[in-house]
Design a protein around this motif. Sequence first.
Motif: not given
Length: 161
Positions: A116-127, A131-135
């Motif tokens: 939890x301390x490393x704060x790894x970001x999930x690849x499936x979550x689009x942050x 124009x409505x498209x993920x990076x």
Amino acid sequence: MSQVKNKIILTLILIFSIFTLSTAYFIEYILKHEPCNLCIIERMPYIFSIVIIISNLIFKKFEKITFLFLGLIFIIATIISFYHFGIEQGFFKESFVCNLGDNILNLSKEDVLKELQEKTISCKNVSFTIIGLSLATINTIISVFLSIITIKLFLNYEKNK
């Protein structure tokens, strides 16, 4: 004439690669959107293309091979970006590169706290979207386009000489 055209195309790809990386870092550091591991990996082809193009523009040799390398780099970028897009859409499972949840059940509470301390970001979550498209989606489209251009230039290099 075609040598000038090739230099212009290489310069445009160089500028575009620098712009793309600058945008990624702007989104990360200025807009404070944390990238996932695949987002960071997707930057590598642009870094490689910058190094290859600058080398070619400095040494003015091996232009045909430069187009081949760029084509291969952007084909790999397309595969990585499409894989990331597929994870976002649920077509693929997250890999070991961005795996967050599968191993967390087998961890001790100290290991869970460390994760939890490393704060790894999930690849499936689009942050972040444009124009409505993920990076990842945008990068897939761009990588396909750059792959086609550079492979076409490589294959037609002798004709355009």
